[in-house]
Design an enzyme around this catalytic site. Sequence first.
Site, mmCIF file in Angstrom:
data_model
loop_
_atom_site.group_PDB
_atom_site.id
_atom_site.type_symbol
_atom_site.label_atom_id
_atom_site.label_comp_id
_atom_site.label_asym_id
_atom_site.label_seq_id
_atom_site.Cartn_x
_atom_site.Cartn_y
_atom_site.Cartn_z
ATOM 1 N N ASP A 101 43.895 27.883 36.995
ATOM 2 C CA ASP A 101 43.022 29.044 36.884
ATOM 3 C C ASP A 101 43.449 29.870 35.656
ATOM 4 O O ASP A 101 43.551 29.316 34.563
ATOM 5 C CB ASP A 101 43.058 29.839 38.204
ATOM 6 C CG ASP A 101 42.067 30.975 38.260
ATOM 7 O OD1 ASP A 101 40.870 30.717 38.493
ATOM 8 O OD2 ASP A 101 42.484 32.132 38.077
ATOM 9 N N TYR A 231 40.597 39.648 32.889
ATOM 10 C CA TYR A 231 39.166 39.470 32.604
ATOM 11 C C TYR A 231 38.657 40.546 31.646
ATOM 12 O O TYR A 231 37.773 40.295 30.830
ATOM 13 C CB TYR A 231 38.366 39.520 33.902
ATOM 14 C CG TYR A 231 38.702 38.438 34.891
ATOM 15 C CD1 TYR A 231 38.067 37.201 34.852
ATOM 16 C CD2 TYR A 231 39.665 38.642 35.882
ATOM 17 C CE1 TYR A 231 38.372 36.202 35.775
ATOM 18 C CE2 TYR A 231 39.976 37.653 36.804
ATOM 19 C CZ TYR A 231 39.327 36.441 36.739
ATOM 20 O OH TYR A 231 39.632 35.447 37.640
ATOM 21 N N HIS A 296 38.450 24.793 44.282
ATOM 22 C CA HIS A 296 39.111 25.434 43.145
ATOM 23 C C HIS A 296 40.627 25.521 43.297
ATOM 24 O O HIS A 296 41.366 25.314 42.334
ATOM 25 C CB HIS A 296 38.537 26.844 42.949
ATOM 26 C CG HIS A 296 39.158 27.599 41.815
ATOM 27 N ND1 HIS A 296 39.035 27.200 40.499
ATOM 28 C CD2 HIS A 296 39.931 28.715 41.796
ATOM 29 C CE1 HIS A 296 39.690 28.052 39.717
ATOM 30 N NE2 HIS A 296 40.242 28.975 40.477
#
Length: 317
Positions: A101, A231, A296
């Site tokens: 990730d 982010y 994921h």
Amino acid sequence: MEKIEHITVATNGINMHVATIGTGPAILFLHGFPELWYSWRHQLLSLSSLGYRCLAPDLRGFGDTDSPPSVNDYTGLHVVGDLVGLLDAFGIEQVFLVGHDWGALIAWYFCLFRPDRIKALVNTSVAFSPRNPQLKPLEGLRAVYGDDYYICRFQEPIEAHEEFAGVDTATMLRTIFTIRDPNPPRLPKGKVYRALPDLPYSLPSWLTEEDINYYAIKFNQKGFTGGLNYYRSVNLAWELMAPWTGAVIKVPVKFIVGDLDTAYHLPGVKDYIANGGFKKDVPLLQEVVIMEGVGHFINQEKAEEVAQHIYDFIKQF
């Protein structure tokens, strides 16, 4: 688990918590969001038993590592700086690198910036993405997915919004970890939790209530802002990465992804991996593993298989 040692290291202006176990050649594990060093708990135990020195830090902003207050302090350059200082503090010249990730993105950065410190890379979930000098990342994401796309929503102080207030952290983490939908995650304003799928309360065999509670306690203590700042700094990172436009990854690589992983279903990713783009940008790519029916959080869902894949690759070097 009680054999894992927990150390705090001063590096790059912050104090970084590191879980470490074993002796031998070093493996550095990098976690994603919303995760911690704990996401690599299974691999720490299995690979240390095979003769490796395993290190898994809480990245800046997570767990027991410091969280700088400025959103501008969370680019890949900052985090790789933390990790270089970490290796120096342990007296480690080179490592095998493993990422997932956000940790996978940081691992790609690490290999671009300091390939001299990396023996080989096993990356999971997130394939390499070459810098597009014509388009900032957020503008590209908004154009494809719209403002409700989770990364676009994360640009706001979303953790303070009413739609998140009062939501139990453990419940939210349980939902995130067990989602099996490979479609792009969306968080419509005012409808966030109605937008998340209703999941059965029982956890899958690879995740326990003890695991959820460990994460929840740490995120209740630290909050989510540090993780969300990764982010929020993507456009700044894009600007700072201009000197590496066109650069390729120059270390041996193995890549592992689940076929139910959202990151594998992003537009163009399957074609990029299958039809030569990935190999062009990562010329020492030696193997791609696509695990069927896996989501994921592959390093937790298929912990033993991922550990074996790591071992089978790094034992060559």
